[in-house]
Design a protein around this motif. Sequence first.
Motif, PDB file in Angstrom:
ATOM      1  N   PHE A 191       1.144   4.205  -2.822  1.00 26.66           N
ATOM      2  CA  PHE A 191       1.087   5.636  -2.482  1.00 26.66           C
ATOM      3  C   PHE A 191       2.262   6.374  -3.107  1.00 26.66           C
ATOM      4  N   LEU A 233      -6.810   5.296  -0.055  1.00 27.00           N
ATOM      5  CA  LEU A 233      -5.830   5.510  -1.126  1.00 27.00           C
ATOM      6  C   LEU A 233      -6.451   5.230  -2.497  1.00 27.00           C
ATOM      7  N   LEU A 288      -6.348   2.527   5.218  1.00 26.99           N
ATOM      8  CA  LEU A 288      -5.520   3.149   4.182  1.00 26.99           C
ATOM      9  C   LEU A 288      -5.850   2.675   2.768  1.00 26.99           C
ATOM     10  N   SER A 331       2.016   6.925  -6.798  1.00 27.58           N
ATOM     11  CA  SER A 331       0.986   7.873  -7.230  1.00 27.58           C
ATOM     12  C   SER A 331       1.568   9.249  -7.570  1.00 27.58           C
ATOM     13  N   THR A 351       0.841  -1.202   0.000  1.00 30.26           N
ATOM     14  CA  THR A 351       0.000   0.000   0.000  1.00 30.26           C
ATOM     15  C   THR A 351       0.874   1.249   0.000  1.00 30.26           C
ATOM     16  N   ASP A 402      -2.241  -2.579  -5.920  1.00 35.84           N
ATOM     17  CA  ASP A 402      -3.545  -2.573  -5.253  1.00 35.84           C
ATOM     18  C   ASP A 402      -4.084  -4.000  -5.121  1.00 35.84           C
TER      19      ASP A 402
END
Length: 182
Positions: free
Chosen positions: A17, A73, A69, A20, A13, A49
Motif C-alpha cells: 500500500f 488493494l 485488504l 503504491s 500488504t 503481493d
Amino acid sequence: MQKRILTLANLLTLVRFLFSFPFYFFLWHIETKGILPPILLGIAIVITDVADGYAARKRDEITKLGSILDPVLDKIIVDVSLIILVLKSYISFWWVLPLFVRDGFLAIIALILLIRQGVPLKPTITGKLTPFIWSIAMFLLLLRSEIVAITIVVLANIFVIISGINYGRICIRQIKRNRVHI
C-alpha cells in the motif's frame, strides 16, 4: 483464520500500500522522472503481493483483515494505475473498461456479502491471475511494446470475463445458500 492483525502477511500488504503512492507519482510524472522508478516500484509491488499471500499460507497467518485488504488493494492499485495510463494515452479507455466494470460489480457484491454474512468473497484463481496479467501488460505498455502489450491486454480481458463469470456464480450460490437479500 487468525484474529491477529499484526502478521508478516499483513505487514507486507501495508508495505505494498505504501509503495503504491510513489508508484502513482512516478507513473504520472514518467516523462520527467523516467521509466525506471515506476518499473522498480511496480516490481516491488508485485513481489510484496506474491510474498504476502505466500507468508499468510506458509506461516498459517491468514486473517480476516488480510483476506479483505489484499484483494481490495490489488484492485485499487491496478485500476488507479490503468486510469493514469489511460490519462497519459498509453492505452485506450475501451481496453480497460471490462476490468473497471468487473471490479465495480465485485466491489458492490463483495461489500453486500461482507455486511450481510460477515465473510469476505473468496478469490478465485482467475481472479488472482487477472491483476498479475494486467501488471505484465502495464510494464509492456510503459516499455512501448504496443503489439505485445495489446496481446497481453486481450489475454487479461479474457481473464476478466472468466473471473467475472466465476465470481458471479459464486455470489449467486452464496446468496441462495444464505438467503442474502440484496
